[in-house]
Design a protein around this motif. Structure first.
Motif, PDB file in Angstrom:
ATOM      1  N   ARG A   1      11.196   0.905  -3.810  1.00  0.00           N
ATOM      2  CA  ARG A   1      10.589   2.101  -4.386  1.00  0.00           C
ATOM      3  C   ARG A   1      11.557   3.281  -4.494  1.00  0.00           C
ATOM      4  NH1 ARG A   1       5.002   1.960  -4.621  1.00  0.00           N
ATOM      5  NH2 ARG A   1       3.987   0.251  -3.505  1.00  0.00           N
ATOM      6  N   THR A   2      12.733   3.160  -3.894  1.00  0.00           N
ATOM      7  CA  THR A   2      13.640   4.305  -3.832  1.00  0.00           C
ATOM      8  C   THR A   2      14.898   4.040  -4.651  1.00  0.00           C
ATOM      9  OG1 THR A   2      12.859   4.734  -1.579  1.00  0.00           O
ATOM     10  CG2 THR A   2      14.844   5.891  -2.286  1.00  0.00           C
ATOM     11  N   PRO A   3      15.031   4.668  -5.809  1.00  0.00           N
ATOM     12  CA  PRO A   3      16.232   4.464  -6.633  1.00  0.00           C
ATOM     13  C   PRO A   3      17.450   5.126  -6.003  1.00  0.00           C
ATOM     14  CG  PRO A   3      14.836   6.167  -7.582  1.00  0.00           C
ATOM     15  CD  PRO A   3      14.060   5.591  -6.434  1.00  0.00           C
ATOM     16  N   LEU A   4      18.611   4.664  -6.429  1.00  0.00           N
ATOM     17  CA  LEU A   4      19.856   5.200  -5.884  1.00  0.00           C
ATOM     18  C   LEU A   4      19.994   6.700  -6.133  1.00  0.00           C
ATOM     19  CD1 LEU A   4      22.508   2.436  -6.645  1.00  0.00           C
ATOM     20  CD2 LEU A   4      21.753   3.242  -4.397  1.00  0.00           C
ATOM     21  N   ARG A   5      19.398   7.200  -7.211  1.00  0.00           N
ATOM     22  CA  ARG A   5      19.538   8.623  -7.512  1.00  0.00           C
ATOM     23  C   ARG A   5      18.891   9.490  -6.434  1.00  0.00           C
ATOM     24  NH1 ARG A   5      15.633   6.860 -11.177  1.00  0.00           N
ATOM     25  NH2 ARG A   5      13.578   7.836 -10.940  1.00  0.00           N
TER      26      ARG A   5
ATOM     27  N   ARG B   1       0.762  15.518  -1.204  1.00  0.00           N
ATOM     28  CA  ARG B   1       1.199  15.953  -2.540  1.00  0.00           C
ATOM     29  C   ARG B   1       2.613  16.530  -2.487  1.00  0.00           C
ATOM     30  NH1 ARG B   1       2.700  16.321  -6.989  1.00  0.00           N
ATOM     31  NH2 ARG B   1       1.486  16.713  -8.871  1.00  0.00           N
ATOM     32  N   ILE B   2       3.497  15.815  -1.778  1.00  0.00           N
ATOM     33  CA  ILE B   2       4.906  16.177  -1.724  1.00  0.00           C
ATOM     34  C   ILE B   2       5.642  15.305  -2.733  1.00  0.00           C
ATOM     35  CG2 ILE B   2       6.969  16.246  -0.270  1.00  0.00           C
ATOM     36  CD1 ILE B   2       5.107  16.583   2.135  1.00  0.00           C
ATOM     37  N   PRO B   3       6.499  15.872  -3.578  1.00  0.00           N
ATOM     38  CA  PRO B   3       7.255  15.062  -4.542  1.00  0.00           C
ATOM     39  C   PRO B   3       7.951  13.891  -3.857  1.00  0.00           C
ATOM     40  CG  PRO B   3       7.577  17.381  -5.006  1.00  0.00           C
ATOM     41  CD  PRO B   3       6.806  17.314  -3.720  1.00  0.00           C
ATOM     42  N   TYR B   4       7.889  12.736  -4.489  1.00  0.00           N
ATOM     43  CA  TYR B   4       8.390  11.500  -3.874  1.00  0.00           C
ATOM     44  C   TYR B   4       9.848  11.616  -3.428  1.00  0.00           C
ATOM     45  CZ  TYR B   4       9.438   6.531  -3.318  1.00  0.00           C
ATOM     46  OH  TYR B   4       9.827   5.318  -2.810  1.00  0.00           O
ATOM     47  N   GLY B   5      10.695  12.207  -4.264  1.00  0.00           N
ATOM     48  CA  GLY B   5      12.106  12.316  -3.929  1.00  0.00           C
ATOM     49  C   GLY B   5      12.370  13.167  -2.703  1.00  0.00           C
ATOM     50  N   GLU B   6      11.438  14.105  -2.408  1.00  0.00           N
ATOM     51  CA  GLU B   6      11.630  14.994  -1.269  1.00  0.00           C
ATOM     52  C   GLU B   6      11.278  14.322   0.063  1.00  0.00           C
ATOM     53  OE1 GLU B   6      10.128  18.943  -1.685  1.00  0.00           O
ATOM     54  OE2 GLU B   6      10.592  19.025  -3.830  1.00  0.00           O
ATOM     55  N   THR B   7      10.646  13.167   0.009  1.00  0.00           N
ATOM     56  CA  THR B   7      10.423  12.391   1.227  1.00  0.00           C
ATOM     57  C   THR B   7      11.333  11.169   1.267  1.00  0.00           C
ATOM     58  OG1 THR B   7       8.556  11.295   0.124  1.00  0.00           O
ATOM     59  CG2 THR B   7       8.046  13.118   1.600  1.00  0.00           C
ATOM     60  N   ALA B   8      11.517  10.509   0.107  1.00  0.00           N
ATOM     61  CA  ALA B   8      12.322   9.284   0.078  1.00  0.00           C
ATOM     62  C   ALA B   8      13.794   9.566   0.359  1.00  0.00           C
ATOM     63  CB  ALA B   8      12.185   8.597  -1.283  1.00  0.00           C
ATOM     64  N   GLY B   9      14.354  10.609  -0.266  1.00  0.00           N
ATOM     65  CA  GLY B   9      15.763  10.922  -0.061  1.00  0.00           C
ATOM     66  C   GLY B   9      16.087  11.268   1.377  1.00  0.00           C
ATOM     67  N   PRO B  10      15.420  12.283   1.974  1.00  0.00           N
ATOM     68  CA  PRO B  10      15.690  12.616   3.372  1.00  0.00           C
ATOM     69  C   PRO B  10      15.383  11.464   4.334  1.00  0.00           C
ATOM     70  CG  PRO B  10      14.526  14.407   2.296  1.00  0.00           C
ATOM     71  CD  PRO B  10      14.517  13.257   1.340  1.00  0.00           C
TER      72      PRO B  10
ATOM     73  N   ASN C   1      21.100  12.453  -5.105  1.00  0.00           N
ATOM     74  CA  ASN C   1      20.654  13.844  -5.223  1.00  0.00           C
ATOM     75  C   ASN C   1      20.527  14.508  -3.858  1.00  0.00           C
ATOM     76  OD1 ASN C   1      20.511  13.468  -7.984  1.00  0.00           O
ATOM     77  ND2 ASN C   1      18.308  13.072  -7.998  1.00  0.00           N
ATOM     78  N   GLN C   2      20.054  13.744  -2.881  1.00  0.00           N
ATOM     79  CA  GLN C   2      19.872  14.318  -1.560  1.00  0.00           C
ATOM     80  C   GLN C   2      21.202  14.617  -0.877  1.00  0.00           C
ATOM     81  OE1 GLN C   2      16.607  15.047  -0.341  1.00  0.00           O
ATOM     82  NE2 GLN C   2      18.015  16.368   0.750  1.00  0.00           N
ATOM     83  N   LEU C   3      22.150  13.697  -0.994  1.00  0.00           N
ATOM     84  CA  LEU C   3      23.441  13.887  -0.337  1.00  0.00           C
ATOM     85  C   LEU C   3      24.219  15.057  -0.933  1.00  0.00           C
ATOM     86  CD1 LEU C   3      24.556  10.173   0.137  1.00  0.00           C
ATOM     87  CD2 LEU C   3      23.856  11.784   1.917  1.00  0.00           C
ATOM     88  N   ARG C   4      23.937  15.396  -2.179  1.00  0.00           N
ATOM     89  CA  ARG C   4      24.611  16.536  -2.798  1.00  0.00           C
ATOM     90  C   ARG C   4      24.140  17.858  -2.209  1.00  0.00           C
ATOM     91  NH1 ARG C   4      24.167  14.539  -9.110  1.00  0.00           N
ATOM     92  NH2 ARG C   4      25.893  13.021  -9.051  1.00  0.00           N
TER      93      ARG C   4
END
Length: 308
Positions: A30-34, A100-109, A38-41
């Motif tokens: 479910r978690t793309p490389l982006r 209702r937190i954007p997916y990238g804000e939980t998956a990346g961290p 994006n998080q590491l940046r």
């Protein structure tokens, strides 16, 4: 009775690695490389989240456990410390969907914290628990094989078969959910006497306090985070729900008694009970504010978009 307890003990030894592998495979699918890129940046967010999870929570939580040591039964404190050192729980993705937190804000961290746990736990857990036999290399090898490898495999499978990635993720997620239920039932069932004792003791208050400490540390990290995080309580949820799979895998390498496993399961259960109502209430408020329908399926994250 002895046969039943033996079967339950065997079941938890099977369900723990199955849960770890299936949950990390689902997360990778479910978690793309982006999300990682994006998080590491955003170094400000990375450092604030890492600081909350690998400095504040383990240090302050361990100090609290050492101070309250006389109130905790044998090795319960050790189990709590192992759990406090384990970050990056896959269940955070579901909690984030509820809130209702954007997916990238939980998956990346969460992915960053998982990688951090693989490095942090083999080094720190043996140092903090010198009376429990925990071998750093054994811990690292176990985490690499049962958590990092399935996550990488999921990312690769999703890249090769993007149309089927969601279907594969649902299957892996279902296996993880079944394994989690069996893990709790077998862990608590094979130690029912100890569980009852703990439920009627100050241990529960200590567990609640540790979850609250992690939530506050994560909330402060959210306020200090960079621009990639738009919801400040995302890190609070991320920090409060410790990585039960990693903690149980580490506990298995230590050869301690079952009270360590019960302590880890208990702290995870307390976190679950505290965080799910918060996530649901927060999700209702945010969806109503944005004019969205807050049906049960949407709130539980089982229907509709992933929240991003």
């Amino acid at each position: 009775m002895h046969t039943i307890e033996s079967l339950l003990g065997l079941l938890i030894h099977i369900s723990v690695p199955v849960f770890a592998i299936a949950s990390m495979l689902s997360m990778g699918l479910r978690t793309p490389l982006r999300a990682f890129r994006n998080q590491l940046r955003d170094r400000q967010t990375v450092f604030s989240v890492l600081g909350a999870n690998f400095v504040v929570v383990p240090a302050v939580g361990t100090l609290v456990i050492w101070i309250l040591g006389p109130l905790l039964p044998h090795q319960i404190g050790a189990g709590f410390i192992i759990a406090l050192c384990a970050a990056g729980a896959p269940f955070v993705l579901q909690l984030g969907a509820m809130a209702r937190i954007p997916y990238g804000e939980t998956a990346g961290p969460m992915a960053v914290l998982l990688l951090g746990s693989i490095v942090f736990m083999p080094l720190v857990v043996p140092f903090l628990l010198q009376d429990v036999q925990v071998h750093g290399w054994a811990v690292a090898r176990l985490l690499l094989g049962t958590m990092l490898s399935p996550m990488i495999a999921g990312i690769v499978i999703a890249a090769v078969f993007p149309q089927r990635a969601d279907q594969f993720a649902r299957i892996a997620g279902s296996v993880a959910a079944i394994a989690a239920v069996l893990m709790f039932l077998s862990g608590f069932g094979s130690n029912s006497g100890l569980v009852v004792q703990l439920l009627l003791s100050p241990v529960m208050l200590v567990a609640v306090g540790l979850v609250a400490l992690a939530f506050v540390a994560g909330r402060i990290a959210g306020d200090l985070a960079g621009s990639t995080l738009t919801v400040p309580d995302g890190p609070a949820i991320l920090t409060s729900q410790r990585n039960i799979a990693a903690a149980l895998l580490v506990a298995r390498t230590g050869g301690g008694d079952d009270s360590i496993v019960v302590a880890i399961l208990l702290l995870s259960a307390v976190g679950f009970v505290m965080l799910v109502p918060y996530a649901l209430a927060t999700g209702v408020r945010r969806r109503r504010r944005q004019g969205e329908r807050a049906t049960l399926g949407v709130l539980l994250g089982v229907v509709g978009p992933k929240s991003d």
